[in-house]
Enzyme design. Structure first.
Site, PDB file in Angstrom:
ATOM      1  N   LYS A 209      36.432  30.544  43.829  1.00 12.73           N
ATOM      2  CA  LYS A 209      35.555  31.438  44.351  1.00 12.73           C
ATOM      3  C   LYS A 209      34.016  30.872  43.714  1.00 12.73           C
ATOM      4  CE  LYS A 209      38.981  34.991  43.935  1.00 12.73           C
ATOM      5  NZ  LYS A 209      39.729  35.908  43.166  1.00 12.73           N
TER       6      LYS A 209
ATOM      7  N   GLN B 203      39.791  39.372  37.717  1.00 15.83           N
ATOM      8  CA  GLN B 203      40.753  38.605  38.402  1.00 15.83           C
ATOM      9  C   GLN B 203      42.049  39.385  37.935  1.00 15.83           C
ATOM     10  OE1 GLN B 203      40.562  35.742  40.415  1.00 15.83           O
ATOM     11  NE2 GLN B 203      42.849  36.072  40.491  1.00 15.83           N
TER      12      GLN B 203
ATOM     13  N   ASP C  95      36.317  43.731  45.817  1.00 16.49           N
ATOM     14  CA  ASP C  95      37.770  43.588  46.039  1.00 16.49           C
ATOM     15  C   ASP C  95      37.962  44.602  47.117  1.00 16.49           C
ATOM     16  OD1 ASP C  95      38.961  41.256  45.312  1.00 16.49           O
ATOM     17  OD2 ASP C  95      39.537  41.903  43.364  1.00 16.49           O
TER      18      ASP C  95
END
Length: 305
Positions: A53, A97, A120
């Site tokens: 990422k 995460q 997200d």
């Protein structure tokens, strides 16, 4: 020599095109998007995902801010950092995460992220917005063909599935789409996205009676069930488009690592009948990160107004 044209949908190439488009969008504005990534613990897979990422951010011109914590970090520490990032104007997207260590309440931490920075797309308010059909009088109409115009964050993997279909020239309106799997992360949100695009949607799950015959009626199949090569050739109608979200490791003594990655679809067999199909790896995976970047850029545009 065979002259058969490949029916693979190349997720790597499409994701690369999207990153180039995002780089142009960023260069044309005075705001530099910022993405904060919180990593708790030392799981190798999570560390790998975070590195990927960060690398993708650099390619596009997004500033990435990393916050790494040991497994022993407390829930209060993470919540405090999330609140600090919520209030930081340099940060337009916050990614925690997953998975988090077992002593932490994942839902509490995810819900602490402000919905406007939840790139997200997992905050309950963003989920609720996605699940609103907006068919009642006075409801705000959303152009679901232009994801950049949607005023809230959409989960990355489901969004990537729709982008693959769009960029491969697949018409969604009026088509019968079958989603295999009903998870909160993929199955349910991708079903909503398909419905917003006027597809007729069926969800197949563990209690579906005669799942193969249900899937066999589909023009579009999205497999997101987490079972290696479950969807077989006999399940797929000739010419159907197949999007394989699954990523599973299976033992393979001939492979250097002793295993190989496969999807939820029996790729070798299904490829013979599918009109188009995503390989694993190289299909949906690269799109998930590309959509994360796009959500971050969209967020920077909205928050800087």
């Amino acid at each position: 020599m065979s002259t058969k044209i490949s029916n693979d949908i190349d997720g790597k190439a499409i994701a690369s095109t999207i990153r180039a488009e995002l780089k142009e969008r960023i260069a044309a504005t005075s705001t530099q998007p910022g993405l904060a990534v919180i990593l708790v613990g030392s799981r190798r897979d999570s560390q790998t995902y975070v590195r990927m990422k960060k690398k993708a951010c650099e390619e596009c011109g997004i500033v990435s801010f990393g916050f790494d914590y040991p497994d022993t970090a407390t829930e209060a520490e993470i919540l405090s950092k999330v609140q600090e990032l919520n209030e930081d104007p340099k940060i337009h997207g916050i990614l925690v995460q997953l998975p988090l260590p077992s002593h932490m309440n994942e839902n509490m931490i995810m819900e602490a992220v402000h919905p406007s920075k939840d790139v997200d797309g997992l905050h309950p308010l963003n989920t609720a917005s996605l699940c609103s059909t907006g068919t009642h009088v006075g409801a705000e109409k959303i152009d679901w063909k232009d994801m950049a115009s949607v005023p809230f964050h959409i989960p990355c993997t489901p969004q990537g599935c729709i982008e693959l279909l769009d960029r491969s020239g697949v018409e969604l309106q009026g088509k019968h789409a079958v989603v295999v799997g009903r998870s909160n992360l993929v199955g349910l949100p991708v079903s909503m996205l398909l419905m917003h695009r006027d597809a007729t949607v069926t969800i197949v799950h563990s209690k579906t009676v005669d799942a193969p015959s249900v899937v066999a009626k589909a023009d579009i199949v999205i497999a997101a069930v987490g079972r290696a090569e479950m969807v077989k050739k006999e399940w797929i109608k000739e010419g159907a488009v197949v999007i394989d979200v699954g990523i599973n490791s299976v033992d393979d003594a001939t492979a250097k690592r002793g295993y190989r990655l496969v999807g939820d679809v029996d790729y070798t067999e299904v490829k013979e009948v599918a009109g188009m199909i995503t390989p694993v790896p190289g299909g949906v995976g690269p799109m998930t990160i590309a959509m994360l970047l796009r959500n971050t850029v969209n967020s920077s545009m909205r928050l800087s107004k």
